[in-house]
Design an enzyme around this catalytic site. Sequence first.
Site, mmCIF file in Angstrom:
data_model
loop_
_atom_site.group_PDB
_atom_site.id
_atom_site.type_symbol
_atom_site.label_atom_id
_atom_site.label_comp_id
_atom_site.label_asym_id
_atom_site.label_seq_id
_atom_site.Cartn_x
_atom_site.Cartn_y
_atom_site.Cartn_z
ATOM 1 N N THR A 38 0.827 -1.217 0.000
ATOM 2 C CA THR A 38 0.000 0.000 0.000
ATOM 3 C C THR A 38 0.859 1.265 0.000
ATOM 4 O O THR A 38 0.477 2.273 -0.607
ATOM 5 C CB THR A 38 -0.954 0.015 1.205
ATOM 6 O OG1 THR A 38 -0.212 -0.196 2.413
ATOM 7 C CG2 THR A 38 -2.022 -1.059 1.075
ATOM 8 N N PHE A 73 -7.244 -4.789 -0.544
ATOM 9 C CA PHE A 73 -8.547 -5.276 -0.967
ATOM 10 C C PHE A 73 -9.650 -4.991 0.051
ATOM 11 O O PHE A 73 -10.788 -4.772 -0.323
ATOM 12 C CB PHE A 73 -8.486 -6.787 -1.220
ATOM 13 C CG PHE A 73 -7.889 -7.124 -2.561
ATOM 14 C CD1 PHE A 73 -8.668 -7.668 -3.556
ATOM 15 C CD2 PHE A 73 -6.559 -6.889 -2.829
ATOM 16 C CE1 PHE A 73 -8.134 -7.970 -4.801
ATOM 17 C CE2 PHE A 73 -6.010 -7.191 -4.063
ATOM 18 C CZ PHE A 73 -6.806 -7.742 -5.045
ATOM 19 N N ARG A 74 -9.318 -5.011 1.327
ATOM 20 C CA ARG A 74 -10.387 -5.020 2.319
ATOM 21 C C ARG A 74 -10.385 -3.841 3.282
ATOM 22 O O ARG A 74 -11.150 -3.804 4.213
ATOM 23 C CB ARG A 74 -10.328 -6.331 3.118
ATOM 24 C CG ARG A 74 -10.781 -7.511 2.276
ATOM 25 C CD ARG A 74 -10.648 -8.832 2.987
ATOM 26 N NE ARG A 74 -11.272 -9.887 2.208
ATOM 27 C CZ ARG A 74 -10.731 -10.476 1.165
ATOM 28 N NH1 ARG A 74 -9.531 -10.101 0.768
ATOM 29 N NH2 ARG A 74 -11.365 -11.424 0.498
ATOM 30 N N CYS A 124 -2.008 -14.321 -28.450
ATOM 31 C CA CYS A 124 -0.746 -14.873 -28.930
ATOM 32 C C CYS A 124 -0.741 -14.869 -30.455
ATOM 33 O O CYS A 124 -1.793 -14.736 -31.101
ATOM 34 C CB CYS A 124 -0.616 -16.297 -28.377
ATOM 35 S SG CYS A 124 0.837 -17.201 -28.935
ATOM 36 N N ASN A 160 0.866 -11.276 -2.640
ATOM 37 C CA ASN A 160 0.807 -10.211 -3.637
ATOM 38 C C ASN A 160 1.266 -10.696 -5.007
ATOM 39 O O ASN A 160 2.047 -11.636 -5.121
ATOM 40 C CB ASN A 160 1.662 -9.027 -3.195
ATOM 41 C CG ASN A 160 1.132 -8.393 -1.928
ATOM 42 O OD1 ASN A 160 -0.031 -8.581 -1.566
ATOM 43 N ND2 ASN A 160 1.965 -7.634 -1.229
ATOM 44 N N HIS A 193 -0.086 -16.397 -5.014
ATOM 45 C CA HIS A 193 -1.162 -16.055 -5.934
ATOM 46 C C HIS A 193 -0.658 -15.693 -7.327
ATOM 47 O O HIS A 193 -1.393 -15.125 -8.127
ATOM 48 C CB HIS A 193 -2.006 -14.911 -5.351
ATOM 49 C CG HIS A 193 -2.716 -15.302 -4.097
ATOM 50 N ND1 HIS A 193 -3.146 -14.381 -3.146
ATOM 51 C CD2 HIS A 193 -3.094 -16.522 -3.624
ATOM 52 C CE1 HIS A 193 -3.745 -15.031 -2.165
ATOM 53 N NE2 HIS A 193 -3.722 -16.320 -2.423
ATOM 54 N N ASP A 207 2.373 -8.311 -7.409
ATOM 55 C CA ASP A 207 2.953 -7.134 -8.052
ATOM 56 C C ASP A 207 4.432 -7.248 -8.380
ATOM 57 O O ASP A 207 4.987 -6.415 -9.105
ATOM 58 C CB ASP A 207 2.714 -5.894 -7.187
ATOM 59 C CG ASP A 207 3.138 -6.080 -5.732
ATOM 60 O OD1 ASP A 207 4.258 -6.571 -5.498
ATOM 61 O OD2 ASP A 207 2.343 -5.745 -4.836
#
Length: 233
Positions: free
Chosen positions: A26, A33-34, A149, A102, A119, A104
């Site tokens: 952050t 998300f929450r 593709c 994460n 994830h 990212d």
Amino acid sequence: MTIEEYKEKLGKANRIVFFGGAGVSTESGIPDFRSVDGLYNQKYSYPPEIMLSADFFYAHTDEFYRFYFDKMIYTDAKPNAAHIKLAEWEKTGKLKAVVTQNIDGLHQKAGSKTVYELHGSVHRNRCIYCGKKFGLDELLKQKPSVPRCECGGIIKPDVVLYGEGLPERTVAAAIEAIASADMLIVGGTSLAVYPAAGFIGYYNGSPENLIVINKTPIQGFKNQLIGTLGELL
């Protein structure tokens, strides 16, 4: 728990593992998300849980990518103090692994080498037909269209969508790292997402060395520090 007690524990630990969630990023400008202002409290045509599901990806690929490009990709985000500190600890040999929810890639961007991405990552993408791999830059070149593709197949991000299982090899490696740690630092996560949040159950070290760092208290944990990761790591 006081800062002094925390620092004393850090000084004695030799096999630290960090388990992190959205709150780690952050401070890099990526919303969680929450929280009150997080992704789950914003309004879209469909709830985020639906739009980030495997079923939605295959049934409504256009809408999936409109949401994904708009809300899940942050190309300007840079590692913050927490990412950088963890990378520094790894270089000294004190930190053995980062286990992250994460997608990212900021831990790697900061210099961390042993990162288990439960994830997946926005930086990895694959054609669902021929399996060819693509980087994020190649995906963004086709924005806002559905990325395809050369074979004509749709390119799918290598992120775990709702309805998909976690990557088995990553899970096994993360569990092994956590199980062998003599200190587990849990940071920037509400511990509300399973099965990822259940990983801390594999920690075998001293209960006194299970440390939670978060902006808000998390019920059920004794050793907590309240504040930002950048300040406290």
